[in-house]
Write an enzyme that holds these catalytic residues in place. Structure first.
Site, PDB file in Angstrom:
ATOM      1  CG  LEU A  94      -6.611 -18.811 -22.598  1.00 19.37           C
ATOM      2  CD1 LEU A  94      -6.643 -17.626 -23.547  1.00 19.37           C
ATOM      3  CD2 LEU A  94      -7.746 -18.718 -21.585  1.00 19.37           C
ATOM      4  N   GLY A  95      -5.815 -23.169 -24.085  1.00 21.48           N
ATOM      5  CA  GLY A  95      -6.045 -24.289 -24.997  1.00 21.48           C
ATOM      6  C   GLY A  95      -4.739 -24.816 -25.567  1.00 21.48           C
ATOM      7  N   GLY A  97      -2.813 -26.485 -29.172  1.00 21.10           N
ATOM      8  CA  GLY A  97      -2.889 -26.594 -30.622  1.00 21.10           C
ATOM      9  C   GLY A  97      -1.885 -27.600 -31.146  1.00 21.10           C
ATOM     10  CG  PHE A  99       2.683 -26.307 -34.838  1.00 26.66           C
ATOM     11  CD1 PHE A  99       3.302 -27.492 -35.208  1.00 26.66           C
ATOM     12  CD2 PHE A  99       1.920 -25.643 -35.778  1.00 26.66           C
ATOM     13  CE1 PHE A  99       3.175 -27.997 -36.488  1.00 26.66           C
ATOM     14  CE2 PHE A  99       1.796 -26.136 -37.064  1.00 26.66           C
ATOM     15  CZ  PHE A  99       2.410 -27.318 -37.424  1.00 26.66           C
ATOM     16  N   GLY A 100       1.643 -26.116 -30.122  1.00 22.64           N
ATOM     17  CA  GLY A 100       1.897 -25.528 -28.818  1.00 22.64           C
ATOM     18  C   GLY A 100       0.620 -25.158 -28.095  1.00 22.64           C
ATOM     19  CE  LYS A 101       1.054 -26.867 -22.661  1.00 21.45           C
ATOM     20  NZ  LYS A 101       1.459 -26.964 -21.226  1.00 21.45           N
ATOM     21  CB  VAL A 102      -3.843 -20.437 -26.895  1.00 22.85           C
ATOM     22  CG1 VAL A 102      -4.315 -18.986 -26.758  1.00 22.85           C
ATOM     23  CG2 VAL A 102      -3.669 -20.803 -28.358  1.00 22.85           C
ATOM     24  CE  LYS A 117      -1.920 -20.568 -33.226  1.00 28.47           C
ATOM     25  NZ  LYS A 117      -2.668 -20.344 -34.499  1.00 28.47           N
ATOM     26  CG  ASP A 211     -10.772 -24.509 -40.667  1.00 31.19           C
ATOM     27  OD1 ASP A 211     -11.706 -25.324 -40.813  1.00 31.19           O
ATOM     28  OD2 ASP A 211      -9.927 -24.580 -39.749  1.00 31.19           O
TER      29      ASP A 211
END
Length: 244
Positions: A94-95, A97, A99-102, A117, A211
């Site tokens: 999905l995306g 980040g 530190f890694g992926k979702v 996540k 945020d």
């Protein structure tokens, strides 16, 4: 656990029974593996262990499904050194980040979809931000609100942390606005109402998000708004001055 409310449609009853079955299986795995650091302690009584396992079943609700698992701030990872593939099958990314992926994943026994996540431990340590990850996980455990993303479970293996969250199929509010070019006053008012409700709940728990932006607001299939990403949030007491 019994599903006997006659007012529920049969489809909802069937879905609820599947979720109950999933919860029972999850409790059995937690009991068999016994890998939560808190439960490994010889000083923990059998009564406390039973109470800890029972909370998974008590978190069930026929209308809402599994709610957020209560994760101790001293043991924010519910299971350690386990195989994440036991819990899901990957569908797509999905995306990405810092530190890694979702990833969008599915739990085969029930067909339930989750956003997972995945945080790489090595990347976190290299940036000296492990304390921030632990703080975020302890913070999101404080919330149970319809406008805040639900976290169902957190596990780890030798390389990664895996955070199992509810899946919001409509994606970011930012992308939704871009796709539609603009929002009607009615729709914008609805989103803002849900946002304020979520922020009020977050503040009631002594947390400041810090945020909030359309990229950190997700939409479910029913276009319900969910606040996500508490990486920059902080715990604050009334009267405190927050510093970066």
């Amino acid at each position: 656990i019994q599903i006997s409310t006659e007012d529920f449609p049969e489809e909802l009853k069937t879905h609820a029974r599947k979720r109950v079955s999933f919860a029972k299986e999850f409790v059995q795995k937690a009991d068999n593996l016994n890998k939560c650091q808190t439960l490994q302690s010889p000083n923990v009584s059998d009564q406390l262990k039973e109470k800890t396992s029972t909370k998974y079943l008590n978190s069930m609700n026929p209308r809402l499904g599994v709610r957020s698992v209560k994760i101790s701030s001293k043991c924010f990872v519910t299971e350690k050194n386990c195989d994440p593939e036991t819990y899901y099958e990957e569908i797509q990314v999905l995306g990405n980040g810092a530190f890694g992926k979702v990833k969008l994943c599915i739990y085969p026994p029930t067909g339930e979809k989750y956003a997972v996540k995945i945080l790489n431990k090595k990347a976190i340590v290299e940036k000296n931000e492990m304390h921030l990850v632990k703080r975020e996980l302890s913070i999101i455990n404080k919330f149970h609100h319809e406008s805040v993303i639900k976290v169902y479970n957190v596990i780890e293996d030798s390389k990664n942390y895996y955070i199992f969250m509810e899946y919001c199929s409509k994606g970011e509010l930012f992308d939704y606005i871009v796709e539609n070019q603009k929002l009607s006053e009615e729709e914008a008012s609805f989103f803002f109402y849900e946002l304020l409700n979520g922020v009020e709940h977050i503040h009631s728990k002594g947390v400041v998000h810090r945020d909030l932006k359309p990229e950190n607001l997700l939409l479910t299939a029913n276009k319900d708004l969910k606040i996500i990403d508490f990486g920059l949030s902080k715990i604050s007491k009334e009267g405190d001055t927050i510093k970066n």
